[in-house]
Scaffold this active site. Sequence first.
Site, mmCIF file in Angstrom:
data_model
loop_
_atom_site.group_PDB
_atom_site.id
_atom_site.type_symbol
_atom_site.label_atom_id
_atom_site.label_comp_id
_atom_site.label_asym_id
_atom_site.label_seq_id
_atom_site.Cartn_x
_atom_site.Cartn_y
_atom_site.Cartn_z
ATOM 1 C CD GLU A 175 -2.559 4.193 0.145
ATOM 2 O OE1 GLU A 175 -1.574 3.509 0.464
ATOM 3 O OE2 GLU A 175 -2.657 5.414 0.406
ATOM 4 C CD GLU A 292 -5.491 6.635 3.647
ATOM 5 O OE1 GLU A 292 -4.253 6.783 3.755
ATOM 6 O OE2 GLU A 292 -6.042 5.528 3.552
#
Length: 496
Positions: A175, A292
């Site tokens: 991220e 995820e």
Amino acid sequence: MTTTLTVHAGETLGTISPYLHGHFAEHLGRCCYDGIFVGRDSPIPNRDGFRTDALDALKVMGVPQLRWPGGCFADSYHWRDGIGPVESRPRTWAESCGENVVEDNALGTHEFIAYCAALGADPYLAGNVGSGSPQEMMDWVHYCNGAADTTLARERAANGHPDPMGVKFWGVGNENWGCGGNYDAEAYAKEYKRYATFIKQMDSSVQLVACGFNERDWNLKLVEAMRNHLGLMDHVSVHQYWTFGPALGFSEEEYYNSMRAAALVEDVITYTDEILRFFVAGRRRVGIAFDEWGIWHPEANIGARYEAPSTLRDAVAGAGVLDVFHRWSDRVSTGNIAQIANVLQASVQTRGAEMWLTPTYHLFALYAPHRGGRAVRAEWESAPARDLAASTHWTTSLPTGAVPLVSASASHRDGRLAVSLSNRHRTDAQEVVLSLRGLQTTGGTLRTMSGPPDAANSADAPETVAVRETRIDATGDTVTLALPPCSVQTLVLAAG
Ligand code: AHR
């Protein structure tokens, strides 16, 4: 109400990589510490520090791949802090998702690799781009995988692992559009190229995962920037979480909206695939690493250390996501639900020495027969649907739309057909006529999980949601099933 599901055995969609049923363990809340690792000196029974109850249960469920150590934790983690004698490891000030804790580094690379071996999982390590360097990540790759007689390989041997660890999957940051350094796409792509160039020069066998986003624009800019350096990129990662009202006590509208998770996931896959097809143009296979995903209840906040009750609703919604992964099995290379223990949509939850299995655990166990199978087309005829108004739930905004009240996927392997079916209707059973095209069956077994949508297991009631198995006697090319309300089931048929 009766619906028909036609399984076209001759129409292959891809091979269902076991990695599509992967998991994720982050140093966050009580996922790693307490959830899976308690330390050798703990009164909780353990094997080399890993709690035995969770290890044994997860082995039965199957963990084909495990991603570690983060998450947001990865971009401030320095791997050298987690090797060598445990008592000499530094106590660091760790951060992930706003949670700052003292990290004693008792769970480091060697422990994690040993845990993967005990589980039968392939490790997937996430490197540090945000506060690290290409050299630091190269050294970690070399420390794990180096076969030559180098100082790093000798250090690994001295620390108890003479043979290379053979870690194939490496994430270059996590991220990085947010917690991993707040990069913009172009700046991250530039950084990614530096990391990937040197890592691949040092170990060409590894597969590198570039950080994508559940936002079209980032993925477009990233892949465009990589178009002339495709040899450096094996996968693009994407994440998707969703929130639809509280974990318990949710409304009917929130229940049905949560079933739209599968559509959210499919949307991200669809546009990321379009971008890859355009820029990669058949020159190389770049997979979509969905590393995820899961439900993130508002109760699972920092004060609760990211924990919330895990209900049957969560598992039924998750079944739709696994069905999407199966349909896209030629494009999606990994799927890692967040997270394996205690945190978010966990498979096991713990309280002190007690451990129990969540409905999500049972979901993965129910889907196990698909691993390694050939995904085949399964098509509903006039599937019932429910209309839903546009709505926003915390971080998730949805347009007006209809959600199908059934979901399914099918795979075939070695004379065995596995069909998973969910009935998303909250209160009504549904009859399904399964029509097999190109196969004849002699019967099989049906494993089912069903109950009220807010049913959950706990330390005091660990068997509230469980799986029951029945024999299906059927011959020919048709099987009729009655799906209970709010249920997930897998039918495994002898079929050739
Ligand atoms: O899984 C929890 C967090 O969610 C991870 O650390 C991060 O990658 C994501 O935002």
